[in-house]
Scaffold this motif. Structure first.
Motif, PDB file in Angstrom:
ATOM      1  N   ASN A  41       0.687  -1.345   0.130  1.00 16.75           N
ATOM      2  CA  ASN A  41       0.028  -0.054   0.049  1.00 16.75           C
ATOM      3  C   ASN A  41       0.834   1.258   0.002  1.00 16.75           C
ATOM      4  OD1 ASN A  41      -2.519  -1.334   0.069  1.00 16.75           O
ATOM      5  ND2 ASN A  41      -2.227  -1.806   2.180  1.00 16.75           N
ATOM      6  N   PHE A  42       2.228   1.117  -0.001  1.00 17.52           N
ATOM      7  CA  PHE A  42       2.980   2.321  -0.125  1.00 17.52           C
ATOM      8  C   PHE A  42       2.779   3.410   0.881  1.00 17.52           C
ATOM      9  CE2 PHE A  42       1.603   0.952  -4.258  1.00 17.52           C
ATOM     10  CZ  PHE A  42       2.622   0.562  -4.874  1.00 17.52           C
ATOM     11  N   TYR A  49     -17.395  13.786   7.758  1.00 16.74           N
ATOM     12  CA  TYR A  49     -16.810  14.795   6.791  1.00 16.74           C
ATOM     13  C   TYR A  49     -15.397  15.446   7.706  1.00 16.74           C
ATOM     14  CZ  TYR A  49     -19.435  18.827   8.550  1.00 16.74           C
ATOM     15  OH  TYR A  49     -19.972  19.439   9.403  1.00 16.74           O
ATOM     16  N   PHE A  71     -11.060  13.403   8.602  1.00 15.60           N
ATOM     17  CA  PHE A  71      -9.253  13.673   8.500  1.00 15.60           C
ATOM     18  C   PHE A  71      -8.879  14.604   9.682  1.00 15.60           C
ATOM     19  CE2 PHE A  71     -10.179  13.665   3.668  1.00 15.60           C
ATOM     20  CZ  PHE A  71     -10.599  12.147   3.344  1.00 15.60           C
ATOM     21  N   LEU A  74      -2.018   7.104   9.452  1.00 10.71           N
ATOM     22  CA  LEU A  74      -3.382   7.887   8.932  1.00 10.71           C
ATOM     23  C   LEU A  74      -4.080   6.700   8.233  1.00 10.71           C
ATOM     24  CD1 LEU A  74      -5.395  10.108   8.999  1.00 10.71           C
ATOM     25  CD2 LEU A  74      -4.038  11.240   7.333  1.00 10.71           C
ATOM     26  N   LEU A 130      -7.907   5.116   7.841  1.00 10.61           N
ATOM     27  CA  LEU A 130      -8.607   5.178   6.741  1.00 10.61           C
ATOM     28  C   LEU A 130      -9.194   3.952   6.313  1.00 10.61           C
ATOM     29  CD1 LEU A 130      -7.127   8.380   5.096  1.00 10.61           C
ATOM     30  CD2 LEU A 130      -9.052   8.408   6.366  1.00 10.61           C
ATOM     31  N   ILE A 149     -12.777   2.267   5.667  1.00 10.28           N
ATOM     32  CA  ILE A 149     -13.579   2.066   4.233  1.00 10.28           C
ATOM     33  C   ILE A 149     -13.952   0.663   4.158  1.00 10.28           C
ATOM     34  CG2 ILE A 149     -12.725   1.507   1.667  1.00 10.28           C
ATOM     35  CD1 ILE A 149     -11.176   4.377   2.058  1.00 10.28           C
ATOM     36  N   LEU A 172       2.985   6.449  -5.218  1.00  5.20           N
ATOM     37  CA  LEU A 172       2.964   5.283  -5.802  1.00  5.20           C
ATOM     38  C   LEU A 172       1.757   4.369  -6.232  1.00  5.20           C
ATOM     39  CD1 LEU A 172       6.324   4.002  -4.353  1.00  5.20           C
ATOM     40  CD2 LEU A 172       6.185   5.047  -6.605  1.00  5.20           C
ATOM     41  N   ALA A 173       0.870   4.422  -5.431  1.00  2.54           N
ATOM     42  CA  ALA A 173      -0.350   3.653  -5.069  1.00  2.54           C
ATOM     43  C   ALA A 173      -1.387   4.057  -6.492  1.00  2.54           C
ATOM     44  CB  ALA A 173      -1.063   3.765  -3.654  1.00  2.54           C
ATOM     45  N   VAL A 179      -7.531  19.402   2.247  1.00  7.06           N
ATOM     46  CA  VAL A 179      -7.939  18.116   1.949  1.00  7.06           C
ATOM     47  C   VAL A 179      -9.323  17.599   1.884  1.00  7.06           C
ATOM     48  CG1 VAL A 179      -7.317  15.820   2.349  1.00  7.06           C
ATOM     49  CG2 VAL A 179      -5.456  17.415   2.190  1.00  7.06           C
ATOM     50  N   ILE A 180     -10.017  18.088   2.868  1.00  8.27           N
ATOM     51  CA  ILE A 180     -11.592  17.849   3.139  1.00  8.27           C
ATOM     52  C   ILE A 180     -12.211  18.690   1.942  1.00  8.27           C
ATOM     53  CG2 ILE A 180     -13.468  18.343   4.335  1.00  8.27           C
ATOM     54  CD1 ILE A 180     -11.920  18.029   6.886  1.00  8.27           C
ATOM     55  N   ASP A 218     -11.584  16.308  -1.002  1.00  8.88           N
ATOM     56  CA  ASP A 218     -12.449  15.025  -0.883  1.00  8.88           C
ATOM     57  C   ASP A 218     -13.762  15.344  -1.176  1.00  8.88           C
ATOM     58  OD1 ASP A 218     -12.506  12.109   0.353  1.00  8.88           O
ATOM     59  OD2 ASP A 218     -13.581  13.284   1.793  1.00  8.88           O
ATOM     60  N   ARG A 227     -15.872  13.596  -4.364  1.00  2.64           N
ATOM     61  CA  ARG A 227     -17.029  12.686  -4.159  1.00  2.64           C
ATOM     62  C   ARG A 227     -18.383  13.214  -4.757  1.00  2.64           C
ATOM     63  NH1 ARG A 227     -18.464  10.313   1.784  1.00  2.64           N
ATOM     64  NH2 ARG A 227     -15.955  10.594   1.756  1.00  2.64           N
ATOM     65  N   GLY A 281      -9.622   5.790  -2.978  1.00  2.00           N
ATOM     66  CA  GLY A 281     -10.022   5.228  -1.779  1.00  2.00           C
ATOM     67  C   GLY A 281      -9.235   6.354  -0.517  1.00  2.00           C
ATOM     68  N   PRO A 282      -8.325   5.383   0.346  1.00  2.00           N
ATOM     69  CA  PRO A 282      -7.800   6.353   1.297  1.00  2.00           C
ATOM     70  C   PRO A 282      -6.748   7.244   0.842  1.00  2.00           C
ATOM     71  CG  PRO A 282      -6.967   4.067   1.274  1.00  2.00           C
ATOM     72  CD  PRO A 282      -7.847   4.289   0.386  1.00  2.00           C
ATOM     73  N   TYR A 283      -6.433   7.274  -0.274  1.00  2.00           N
ATOM     74  CA  TYR A 283      -5.267   8.085  -0.713  1.00  2.00           C
ATOM     75  C   TYR A 283      -5.427   9.302  -0.691  1.00  2.00           C
ATOM     76  CZ  TYR A 283      -3.015   3.534  -1.410  1.00  2.00           C
ATOM     77  OH  TYR A 283      -2.512   2.399  -0.773  1.00  2.00           O
ATOM     78  N   VAL A 284      -6.594   9.783  -0.884  1.00  2.00           N
ATOM     79  CA  VAL A 284      -7.094  11.378  -0.994  1.00  2.00           C
ATOM     80  C   VAL A 284      -7.033  11.992   0.419  1.00  2.00           C
ATOM     81  CG1 VAL A 284      -8.983  12.956  -1.299  1.00  2.00           C
ATOM     82  CG2 VAL A 284      -8.853  10.812  -2.648  1.00  2.00           C
ATOM     83  N   GLY A 285      -7.368  11.285   1.576  1.00  2.00           N
ATOM     84  CA  GLY A 285      -6.965  11.566   2.832  1.00  2.00           C
ATOM     85  C   GLY A 285      -5.646  11.729   3.043  1.00  2.00           C
ATOM     86  N   LEU A 286      -4.870  10.574   2.456  1.00  2.00           N
ATOM     87  CA  LEU A 286      -3.343  10.774   2.758  1.00  2.00           C
ATOM     88  C   LEU A 286      -2.847  11.839   2.174  1.00  2.00           C
ATOM     89  CD1 LEU A 286      -2.964   6.699   2.592  1.00  2.00           C
ATOM     90  CD2 LEU A 286      -2.583   8.238   4.462  1.00  2.00           C
ATOM     91  N   ILE A 304      -2.652  14.571   3.266  1.00  2.00           N
ATOM     92  CA  ILE A 304      -2.529  15.186   4.582  1.00  2.00           C
ATOM     93  C   ILE A 304      -1.176  15.014   4.891  1.00  2.00           C
ATOM     94  CG2 ILE A 304      -3.034  15.601   6.945  1.00  2.00           C
ATOM     95  CD1 ILE A 304      -6.066  15.064   6.332  1.00  2.00           C
TER      96      ILE A 304
END
Lengths: 199, 206
Positions: free
Chosen positions: A25-26, A75, A78, A121, A125, A129, B34-35, B85-86, B89, B93, B104-109, B111
């Motif tokens: 997952n990097f 929302y 984060f 983090l 997340l 999900i 990378l993901a 970032v919110i 997101d 969405r 997936g979670p990479y948007v939140g990441l 941060i």
């Protein structure tokens, strides 16, 4: 809430090996590359990440399900997650300082660094999900932490040897060679994925 | 960045796009990078999100830098970044639910993307809002450039397509490995190698 139907044992091993938080997952790459020059620091950081991951994974799950979802504040997740992580790191630092001076010195500078480690983090997340239940959350966080620890110690040991060789082209030395080494490690870890996976 | 870094508009541009490119010179922000690089579309959307966040957080940090107590500045910066970032997101969405799902979670990441934090700390703390905004755009574009190169090769080899359009002939057998994580590491390693080699030649010539 419908938690995914997966055995705890396979979840644990999948999170260490086949879905290794770092290699598949990097996540947590920045500190991974920077710290893995030194085996001893890698070990300390690995331990710290494992502890923080498990605690924050559980804490964030509780906050998500008992505060954010009932009050429809999802929302804000984060900001809340990152604050929880920062707070946990701070509390953990104080607790370790009181309980074990030796461990405190070992972890030393690594604790504050963990706040900005993407793996922490990221795991929170992923838990949200994939809709894990509480027990799965704890197992998954612990497994991911151990997987990260294993990966950084292994890479540090390999880098220890490769940094000494003089036959590598100048442009490839350092970060370039490290990336390719990580790629080979990722191949080896993903090789297990025929046995089990949690994606 | 060192104090000798150029502070002119053009200087910042070349510096951020090439000489201190966040990815291949500083090896920053690769966590979330990378993901998403196995499809060009995802990479593009993700990079635009990063550009927006870096630009706006740099701008904001630069405006309110006098008001932030030094001791808590990291926390304040993280909160500013999380705020933008919110926004990314929510916009994703609302308008691009498929891509939001894929990222997936990479948007939140975004941060915890070290580039954003790094630019806020290294540049916005000591420069005016206008220059900081520009610095944010250019360094995130340097990041985008490298990501798009990786994504180009990965998508064409893994799926035989670009931006989802099939362009390779029918006899082309997709390389499954290219869609999997290890190939991202190999490509990044090779790009760092090429970048550094060219850089070394430039230095030797100068």
């Amino acid at each position: 809430m419908n938690a995914p139907d997966i055995g705890l044992f396979s979840l644990f091993f999948a999170s260490i090996f086949t879905s290794n938080i770092l290699l598949a997952n990097f996540l947590g790459m920045c500190s991974f590359i920077a710290i893995s020059k030194d085996l001893k620091s890698s070990n300390g950081l690995g331990l710290a990440v494992t502890v923080v991951l498990t605690v924050t994974g559980a804490a964030n799950w509780l906050i998500l399900h008992y505060i954010l979802i009932p009050y429809d504040l999802i929302y804000l997740r984060f900001i809340i997650f990152i604050l929880v992580i920062a707070a946990m790191v701070q509390i953990l630092e104080m607790v370790i300082d009181r309980v074990s001076q030796k461990l405190y010195i070992t972890l030393g500078i690594f604790l504050p660094l963990i706040t900005v480690n993407c793996a922490i983090l990221g795991v929170s997340l992923f838990i949200e999900i994939r809709e894990y239940n509480f027990v799965q959350t704890v197992i998954y966080s612990l497994g991911s932490g151990l997987g990260w620890w294993l990966a950084i110690v292994a890479l540090a040991a390999i880098r220890n040897k490769t940094e000494k060789t003089k036959t590598v082209p100048a442009g490839l030395q350092g970060s370039g060679l490290t990336m390719i080494t990580i790629g080979l490690m990722a191949l080896a870890f993903i090789g297990f994925s025929g046995m089990l996976s949690v994606q | 960045m060192s104090d000798t870094a150029p502070k002119t508009v053009g200087g910042i541009l070349t510096d951020n796009l090439w000489h201190s490119n966040p990815i291949f010179m500083q090896v920053l922000g690769i966590c979330s990078a990378l993901a998403v690089t196995n499809l060009l579309t995802n990479t593009f959307i993700m990079s635009v999100g990063v550009i927006f966040t870096t630009m706006m957080s740099n701008f904001t940090v630069s405006i309110i830098k006098g008001l932030i107590p030094r001791k808590v500045r990291m926390m304040v910066q993280v909160l500013i970044i999380a705020f933008y970032v919110i926004i990314v997101d929510i916009v994703l969405r609302a308008y691009m639910p498929d891509i939001h799902e894929a990222l997936g979670p990479y948007v939140g990441l975004i941060i915890t993307n070290c580039i954003i934090m790094g630019r806020a700390e290294a540049f916005a703390q000591s420069n005016g809002p206008g220059l900081s905004l520009w610095d944010g755009i250019t360094s995130a574009s340097g990041y985008m450039g490298v990501l798009l190169v990786i994504a180009f090769f990965r998508e064409i080899l893994a799926f035989g397509s670009l931006f989802g359009f099939r362009i390779m002939p029918n006899w082309f057998e997709p390389w499954i490995i290219m869609a999997m994580p290890p190939s991202a590491f190999f490509f990044l390693g090779i790009i760092i190698w090429i970048g550094k080699t060219i850089m070394n030649h430039e230095e030797a010539a100068a």
